[in-house]
Design an enzyme around this catalytic site. Structure first.
Site, short mmCIF file in Angstrom:
data_model
loop_
_atom_site.label_atom_id
_atom_site.label_comp_id
_atom_site.label_asym_id
_atom_site.label_seq_id
_atom_site.Cartn_x
_atom_site.Cartn_y
_atom_site.Cartn_z
N SER A 8 6.49 -0.21 9.86
CA SER A 8 5.12 -0.14 9.37
C SER A 8 4.91 1.24 8.78
O SER A 8 5.43 2.24 9.31
CB SER A 8 4.14 -0.36 10.54
N SER A 9 4.14 1.32 7.71
CA SER A 9 3.83 2.63 7.13
C SER A 9 3.12 3.50 8.16
O SER A 9 3.29 4.71 8.19
CB SER A 9 2.94 2.46 5.90
N HIS A 58 9.13 -3.41 3.39
CA HIS A 58 8.77 -3.59 1.97
C HIS A 58 10.03 -3.85 1.14
O HIS A 58 10.02 -4.70 0.24
CB HIS A 58 8.11 -2.32 1.42
N MET A 91 0.85 -1.20 0.00
CA MET A 91 0.00 0.00 0.00
C MET A 91 0.88 1.25 0.00
O MET A 91 0.42 2.35 0.32
CB MET A 91 -0.93 -0.01 1.21
N GLY A 92 2.17 1.07 -0.31
CA GLY A 92 3.06 2.23 -0.42
C GLY A 92 3.57 2.71 0.91
O GLY A 92 3.47 2.00 1.92
N LEU A 112 6.72 3.14 1.43
CA LEU A 112 7.64 2.01 1.54
C LEU A 112 8.71 2.23 2.60
O LEU A 112 9.30 3.30 2.71
CB LEU A 112 8.31 1.75 0.17
N GLN A 143 5.84 -11.60 7.15
CA GLN A 143 5.37 -12.30 8.35
C GLN A 143 4.71 -11.33 9.33
O GLN A 143 3.95 -11.74 10.20
CB GLN A 143 6.59 -12.98 9.00
N ASP A 185 2.28 -9.36 8.93
CA ASP A 185 0.83 -9.48 8.88
C ASP A 185 0.49 -10.97 8.87
O ASP A 185 0.10 -11.54 7.84
CB ASP A 185 0.29 -8.77 7.63
P1 AMP Z 1 1.38 -3.01 3.44
O1 AMP Z 1 1.98 -1.96 2.56
O2 AMP Z 1 1.33 -2.63 4.87
O3 AMP Z 1 0.10 -3.57 2.89
O4 AMP Z 1 2.41 -4.23 3.39
C1 AMP Z 1 2.80 -4.80 2.18
C2 AMP Z 1 3.62 -6.03 2.46
O5 AMP Z 1 4.76 -5.68 3.23
C3 AMP Z 1 2.85 -7.08 3.27
O6 AMP Z 1 3.16 -8.37 2.77
C4 AMP Z 1 3.41 -6.89 4.66
O7 AMP Z 1 3.33 -8.05 5.46
C5 AMP Z 1 4.84 -6.54 4.34
N1 AMP Z 1 5.44 -5.84 5.49
C6 AMP Z 1 4.93 -4.76 6.13
N2 AMP Z 1 5.72 -4.44 7.18
C7 AMP Z 1 6.73 -5.34 7.19
C8 AMP Z 1 7.87 -5.54 8.03
N3 AMP Z 1 8.12 -4.75 9.08
N4 AMP Z 1 8.71 -6.56 7.74
C9 AMP Z 1 8.46 -7.37 6.68
N5 AMP Z 1 7.41 -7.24 5.86
C10 AMP Z 1 6.56 -6.24 6.11
#
Ligand code: AMP
Length: 289
Positions: free
Chosen positions: A194-195, A43, A36-37, A39, A157, A159
């Site tokens: 986390s974003s 990501h 969802m950006g 980054l 992992q 999520d």
């Molecule tokens: P999101 O942009 O939050 O939807 O995340 C996109 C992908 O990045 C998902 O597969 C998340 O599980 C992964 N992701 C988000 N935060 C982390 C993190 N801290 N470590 C590893 N992967 C992550």
């Protein structure tokens, strides 16, 4: 790390499809990284894993409205496209697919066929407070898999419930894509990247690593021989969570990593997960014992 001078950016489904067809004709192995950006290094670790395991990586950036509840942070979700693009460029990503909402939901986001995960997977953990979230995730991920039929797709992992549901969905619906799991990336103080961390005010940012400290306490006690989760829950809550009025705990739960069933007896396939709001920002984290 590879550095390329340009990156393709597509907003239209038709355009990214052409690229996928071309790459397939060239017999290239394609990796898909849905995001969802905003980054961050979490990501980027997914992109690096894809770079290692495939020939070309396609990143999607789409803040999917259907996975947000009516009172959730869809409008406040951070959007940082230009810096996301730069990061992807530095990592040698082949293309970014960043559609507008209309492109993904031309008849309106509520007027679509949906992929509905079984309640046994959604009525717990994050699904309790976000009842329609995983339906939104399963539906958009299915759409992305159909738009970009890559060979492998990379998920974090972090999520854990989402990952479990996507793995099951791919298995149950015979979707021909391999799901690759990537470990959680953390800030130096332990906070899971986390974003949403961008939305933490400075004081909340200082408190946020307590979530990981809670998980670590459970893990340390487990390593020292305590296997009763109730005992550890009480200890962690008293020694960490209850010390900070800023932390509004949603759950601290132990469950079997392979089945998503709750457990009170900790073992090596237990995943301990936490969700809490700090300064109005909802954060999640987990640890595998
Ligand atoms: P999101 O942009 O939050 O939807 O995340 C996109 C992908 O990045 C998902 O597969 C998340 O599980 C992964 N992701 C988000 N935060 C982390 C993190 N801290 N470590 C590893 N992967 C992550």
């Amino acid at each position: 790390m590879t550095t390329k001078k340009e990156i393709l950016v597509f907003n239209k489904i038709e355009e990214v499809r052409l690229l996928v067809n071309q790459l397939k004709a060239e017999k290239k192995l394609i990796g898909l990284v849905p995001t969802m950006g905003a980054l961050h290094i979490g990501h980027l670790s997914l992109i690096e894993a894809s770079n290692k395991l495939t020939d070309e990586t396609i990143v999607t950036i789409f803040v999917n409205p259907t996975q947000f509840g009516p009172k959730e942070d869809f409008s406040k979700y951070p959007r940082t496209f230009e810096s996301d693009k730069e990061k992807c460029l530095q990592l040698g990503v082949k293309a970014i697919f960043a559609p507008e909402i209309n492109e993904m939901y031309p008849n309106g986001k509520d007027n679509i066929f949906r992929v509905v995960p079984p309640e046994t997977y959604t009525e717990k953990l994050c699904g309790k407070s976000r009842p329609t979230h995983f339906e939104g995730v399963a539906t958009v991920v299915t759409k992305l898999f159909n738009i970009i039929p890559a060979h492998k797709a990379f998920f974090g992992q972090k999520d854990a419930q989402q990952l479990f549901i996507i793995r099951k969905m791919v298995e149950d619906l015979n979707i021909p894509i391999e799901i690759v799991t990537c470990p959680i990336q953390r800030e130096p103080d332990g906070l899971a990247c986390s974003s949403r961390n961008l939305n933490l005010d400075p004081h909340s940012r200082l408190i946020a690593p307590k979530l990981y400290q809670t998980l670590k306490l459970v893990n340390t006690e487990y390593m020292a021989g305590e296997t009763d989760f109730k005992t550890l829950y009480t200890k962690a809550k008293k020694e960490i969570i209850d010390q900070f009025t800023e932390i509004s705990l949603e759950y601290l739960l132990a469950f079997n990593y392979n089945t998503l069933l709750p457990t009170e007896n900790l073992s090596s396939n237990t995943l301990v997960a936490i969700a809490a709001k700090i300064g109005g920002v909802r954060l999640i984290d987990n640890i595998i014992l």
